[in-house]
Design a protein around this motif. Sequence first.
Motif: not given
Length: 178
Positions: A129, A132, A141
Amino acid sequence: MIDAISLGLLALVLACALATAVLRDVLAAIIAFAAYSLGVAMIWVLLQAPDVGLTEAAVGAGVTTILFLVTIAKTVRPPGEAIFESVDPKGLVVAVLIVGVLASTLGALPPVGAADAPVAQSDVTDYYLDNAYEETEVKNAVTAVLAAYRGFDTMGEAVVVFAAGVGLLVVLGREVFA
């Protein structure tokens, strides 16, 4: 807590699995199997795994069903057969025991989307998270994980679906031109 849609899908999958096992009519069993596979695909989508659901729908409900239908189109059905298979009580007891053991583990699973689920508290999840977008330049994500971090796995799933489609076209092509 399980909602009505989840319970309905679970009931559909269980009913279709039972029907597939006990129906003597091959066409009816294939239709029940296709409905079972489609129900499982919908369950995967509810469990927030659309890539697995898509693969199940394409291969399980789609390609496999068509191959089964082509197969029974080439066979002859004996007249006067019973529609339902008689169920062996020993087999039924074993099946119920297996389902009971598997169902007893459901209470240990966290609810879908729970904030305290192990995956939600994982360092790996936090890493994906947090990094990404910068590492993959993908704004979503989930797409970043599927396309970049799990690229080989996703490619493998795509190859399975593609190979199933090519196999189906080869079989159907032989049937059309034979």
